[in-house]
Design a protein around this motif. Structure first.
Motif, PDB file in Angstrom:
ATOM      1  N   GLU A 192       0.812  -1.065  -0.062  1.00 49.26           N
ATOM      2  CA  GLU A 192      -0.176  -0.052  -0.048  1.00 49.26           C
ATOM      3  C   GLU A 192       0.859   1.204  -0.030  1.00 49.26           C
ATOM      4  OE1 GLU A 192      -3.610   2.099   2.872  1.00 49.26           O
ATOM      5  OE2 GLU A 192      -2.059   0.589   3.624  1.00 49.26           O
ATOM      6  N   LEU A 193       0.380   2.352  -0.660  1.00 48.11           N
ATOM      7  CA  LEU A 193       1.096   3.643  -0.592  1.00 48.11           C
ATOM      8  C   LEU A 193       0.506   4.381   0.423  1.00 48.11           C
ATOM      9  CD1 LEU A 193       1.170   4.612  -4.360  1.00 48.11           C
ATOM     10  CD2 LEU A 193       2.782   3.498  -3.047  1.00 48.11           C
ATOM     11  N   ARG A 194       1.464   4.771   1.210  1.00 43.01           N
ATOM     12  CA  ARG A 194       0.924   5.722   2.725  1.00 43.01           C
ATOM     13  C   ARG A 194       1.941   6.841   2.744  1.00 43.01           C
ATOM     14  NH1 ARG A 194      -2.059   2.574   6.060  1.00 43.01           N
ATOM     15  NH2 ARG A 194      -1.427   3.970   7.919  1.00 43.01           N
ATOM     16  N   LYS A 195       1.490   7.777   3.423  1.00 39.11           N
ATOM     17  CA  LYS A 195       2.417   9.076   3.574  1.00 39.11           C
ATOM     18  C   LYS A 195       3.630   8.838   4.348  1.00 39.11           C
ATOM     19  CE  LYS A 195       1.063  11.911   7.047  1.00 39.11           C
ATOM     20  NZ  LYS A 195       0.219  12.741   7.672  1.00 39.11           N
ATOM     21  N   LYS A 196       4.659   9.413   3.749  1.00 36.80           N
ATOM     22  CA  LYS A 196       6.020   9.165   4.216  1.00 36.80           C
ATOM     23  C   LYS A 196       5.991   9.458   5.671  1.00 36.80           C
ATOM     24  CE  LYS A 196      10.577   8.708   2.202  1.00 36.80           C
ATOM     25  NZ  LYS A 196      11.606   9.463   1.388  1.00 36.80           N
ATOM     26  N   GLY A 197       5.498  10.517   6.117  1.00 37.37           N
ATOM     27  CA  GLY A 197       5.174  11.103   7.690  1.00 37.37           C
ATOM     28  C   GLY A 197       6.609  11.868   7.850  1.00 37.37           C
ATOM     29  N   PRO A 198       6.067  12.818   8.818  1.00 39.79           N
ATOM     30  CA  PRO A 198       7.339  13.665   9.345  1.00 39.79           C
ATOM     31  C   PRO A 198       8.451  12.907   9.836  1.00 39.79           C
ATOM     32  CG  PRO A 198       5.605  13.432  10.983  1.00 39.79           C
ATOM     33  CD  PRO A 198       4.960  12.673   9.767  1.00 39.79           C
ATOM     34  N   CYS A 253      -3.645   9.772  11.844  1.00 37.69           N
ATOM     35  CA  CYS A 253      -2.733   9.195  12.830  1.00 37.69           C
ATOM     36  C   CYS A 253      -1.821  10.132  13.041  1.00 37.69           C
ATOM     37  CB  CYS A 253      -1.989   7.738  12.204  1.00 37.69           C
ATOM     38  SG  CYS A 253      -0.585   7.206  13.170  1.00 37.69           S
ATOM     39  N   LYS A 254      -1.425  10.352  14.476  1.00 38.36           N
ATOM     40  CA  LYS A 254      -0.584  11.363  14.856  1.00 38.36           C
ATOM     41  C   LYS A 254       0.636  10.655  15.498  1.00 38.36           C
ATOM     42  CE  LYS A 254      -3.646  14.487  14.467  1.00 38.36           C
ATOM     43  NZ  LYS A 254      -3.791  15.429  13.450  1.00 38.36           N
ATOM     44  N   ASN A 255       1.036   9.494  15.178  1.00 44.34           N
ATOM     45  CA  ASN A 255       2.297   8.833  15.379  1.00 44.34           C
ATOM     46  C   ASN A 255       2.608   8.863  16.929  1.00 44.34           C
ATOM     47  OD1 ASN A 255       2.744   8.234  12.793  1.00 44.34           O
ATOM     48  ND2 ASN A 255       4.122   9.993  12.596  1.00 44.34           N
ATOM     49  N   CYS A 256       1.475   8.887  17.677  1.00 43.42           N
ATOM     50  CA  CYS A 256       1.839   8.607  19.051  1.00 43.42           C
ATOM     51  C   CYS A 256       2.358   7.341  19.435  1.00 43.42           C
ATOM     52  CB  CYS A 256       0.464   8.979  19.973  1.00 43.42           C
ATOM     53  SG  CYS A 256      -1.114   7.828  19.677  1.00 43.42           S
ATOM     54  N   ARG A 257       1.925   6.326  18.841  1.00 43.49           N
ATOM     55  CA  ARG A 257       2.355   4.860  18.932  1.00 43.49           C
ATOM     56  C   ARG A 257       1.687   4.227  20.324  1.00 43.49           C
ATOM     57  NH1 ARG A 257       8.790   4.633  19.074  1.00 43.49           N
ATOM     58  NH2 ARG A 257       8.399   2.471  18.508  1.00 43.49           N
ATOM     59  N   LYS A 258       0.773   4.776  20.808  1.00 38.31           N
ATOM     60  CA  LYS A 258       0.222   3.912  21.775  1.00 38.31           C
ATOM     61  C   LYS A 258      -0.505   2.634  21.491  1.00 38.31           C
ATOM     62  CE  LYS A 258      -0.739   8.220  24.888  1.00 38.31           C
ATOM     63  NZ  LYS A 258      -1.832   9.151  25.413  1.00 38.31           N
ATOM     64  N   CYS A 259      -0.876   2.729  20.251  1.00 39.26           N
ATOM     65  CA  CYS A 259      -1.765   1.727  19.557  1.00 39.26           C
ATOM     66  C   CYS A 259      -0.561   0.388  19.616  1.00 39.26           C
ATOM     67  CB  CYS A 259      -2.265   2.038  18.332  1.00 39.26           C
ATOM     68  SG  CYS A 259      -1.177   2.438  17.262  1.00 39.26           S
ATOM     69  N   GLU A 260       0.572   0.708  19.333  1.00 29.58           N
ATOM     70  CA  GLU A 260       1.648  -0.221  18.966  1.00 29.58           C
ATOM     71  C   GLU A 260       2.119  -0.871  20.252  1.00 29.58           C
ATOM     72  OE1 GLU A 260       6.313  -0.466  17.328  1.00 29.58           O
ATOM     73  OE2 GLU A 260       5.255   1.423  17.762  1.00 29.58           O
ATOM     74  N   SER A 261       1.844  -0.062  21.586  1.00 30.82           N
ATOM     75  CA  SER A 261       2.052  -0.656  22.842  1.00 30.82           C
ATOM     76  C   SER A 261       1.156  -1.607  23.405  1.00 30.82           C
ATOM     77  CB  SER A 261       2.650   0.247  23.598  1.00 30.82           C
ATOM     78  OG  SER A 261       1.356   1.355  23.949  1.00 30.82           O
ATOM     79  N   VAL A 262       0.069  -1.768  23.002  1.00 28.17           N
ATOM     80  CA  VAL A 262      -1.099  -2.461  23.512  1.00 28.17           C
ATOM     81  C   VAL A 262      -1.404  -3.395  22.646  1.00 28.17           C
ATOM     82  CG1 VAL A 262      -2.118  -0.427  24.721  1.00 28.17           C
ATOM     83  CG2 VAL A 262      -2.712  -0.952  22.511  1.00 28.17           C
TER      84      VAL A 262
END
Length: 300
Positions: A192-198, A253-262
Motif C-alpha cells: 500500500e502507498l502511505r504518507k511518508k510521514g514527518p 494518525c498522529k504517530n503517538c504509538r500508543k496503539c503499538e504498545s497495546v
C-alpha cells in the motif's frame, strides 16, 4: 511502346490525384498540438511509470496543459520527479501547484518464515499471481505475502527486494518513488502507498488476514486478531477494525504509538522512531512501623 507510355501516364495521373487528396485531407483534419505539451514533457523525468495516473509522461504533459487552461493543477503529482519537477512545470505554465505529501510503499504483512511456518510444498510456477490463482500458498495464511517477488519485478527503480531471511519484501524508502507499480503487481493487495510521514516516521498494521482471531493466530504469530485494543487506545479515531483486521488511517494518525504498545501480537509496525526508553522502576520504599509494647505493672 504506346501501351507502356499510356500506363506511365495513367499511373502518374493517379499518383498526382492521390497526393492532392492526401494534402487536402491532411490540411482539413490536421490536429494542432499545443507547443507547451512538448515543453512540459521535457521537464518530466521520462520514467513512464504510470504512477501519476496517466499513460506515461506524454499523457501527463497533455493533462497538465489542459489543467492549466482550466485554471487549476490541483491533484497532479509526479511521483518520480516530486515537488521539484512539479514546481518547474507550474512555473512554465504560469500556475501555482500545491506540494503533495511524499508517499512510500509499505508491506502490510509481517508473516516471516519464522512466524508463518510452511505447511505444504508448492512446485508450480514461481510467481505470486500463479500461486494465488491455484492455491492459498504454502502456509496456513491465505492472505499473506507469497514471497515470489512479482513486486520486485514490477519495480523499475530497484526500490524493493525480497529479504532472504524473512521471505518478505523490503522497501528502500530512499529509492521508492511511490509509482504504485508494486501495488498493482501484488495479487493480494498487501502493498500500500502511505504518507511518508514527518521525519519518515509512520505506523501501519502489518497484517491483512480477515480470519477470526484464533484461526489467524494459528496461521501466523504476528497476525492481527481483531481484539480492538488499539481502537480503544487511539484518541484520534485513526484505527478501525473491519472483517477481524485493524487498519490505521494515515490521514488521522498522529504517530503517538500508543496503539503499538497495546497490540498483543505485535501486528502494528513502526519505522524510524527513536527507541522507547524503558521506564525505571521506582525504588521500593520500606515503611517502618513502630511496634508498641504494653508493659503491665508489677504487683507485689
Amino acid at each position: 511502346m504506346n501501351y507502356i507510355l499510356i500506363a506511365v501516364i495513367v499511373l502518374g495521373a493517379i499518383a498526382l490525384v492521390s497526393a492532392l487528396i492526401l494534402y487536402i485531407v491532411s490540411k482539413k483534419f490536421a490536429v494542432q498540438e499545443d507547443p507547451r505539451i512538448g515543453q512540459v514533457a521535457e521537464l518530466l523525468p521520462g520514467a513512464n511509470c504510470g504512477g501519476c495516473g496517466f499513460p506515461g509522461c506524454s499523457g501527463m504533459a497533455e493533462a497538465l496543459v489542459k489543467g492549466a487552461d482550466s485554471g487549476s493543477l490541483e491533484g497532479f503529482s509526479c511521483p518520480v520527479g516530486g515537488s521539484a519537477v512539479m514546481t518547474q512545470v507550474a512555473d512554465l505554465l504560469g500556475m501555482a501547484v500545491a506540494n503533495a505529501e511524499p508517499m512510500v510503499a509499505v508491506v502490510r504483512c509481517s508473516g516471516s518464515c519464522e512466524l508463518r511456518p510452511r505447511i505444504v510444498s508448492y512446485d508450480g510456477l514461481q510467481t505470486c499471481n500463479a500461486m494465488n490463482a491455484c492455491s492459498m500458498g504454502d502456509t496456513g495464511c491465505g492472505y499473506g505475502c507469497l514471497g515470489c517477488g512479482d513486486c520486485v519485478a514490477a519495480c523499475k527503480f530497484d526500490a524493493i527486494c525480497i529479504d532472504e531471511k524473512t521471505g518478505l519484501p523490503v522497501v528502500d524508502e530512499d529509492k521508492c518513488t511511490s509509482c504504485g507499480a508494486c501495488v498493482k503487481a501484488c495479487p493480494r493487495n498487501i502493498i500500500e502507498l502511505r504518507k511518508k510521514g514527518p521525519k519518515s516516521r509512520r505506523l501501519w498494521v502489518g497484517c491483512v488476514n480477515k480470519d477470526k482471531g484464533a484461526v489467524a493466530k494459528k496461521a501466523c504469530g504476528a497476525a492481527c486478531i481483531g481484539c480492538s485494543k488499539c481502537t480503544k487506545e487511539c484518541k484520534f479515531e485513526a484505527i478501525t477494525v473491519t472483517n477481524n483486521v485493524a487498519y490505521i488511517d494515515w490521514k488521522k494518525c498522529k504517530n503517538c504509538r500508543k496503539c503499538e504498545s497495546v497490540c498483543p501480537t505485535g501486528a502494528i509496525k513502526s519505522v524510524n522512531f527513536p527507541e522507547r526508553k524503558l521506564k525505571e522502576e521506582a525504588p521500593s520504599q520500606t515503611i517502618k512501623v513502630a511496634s508498641t509494647v504494653s508493659v503491665e505493672p508489677k504487683t507485689e
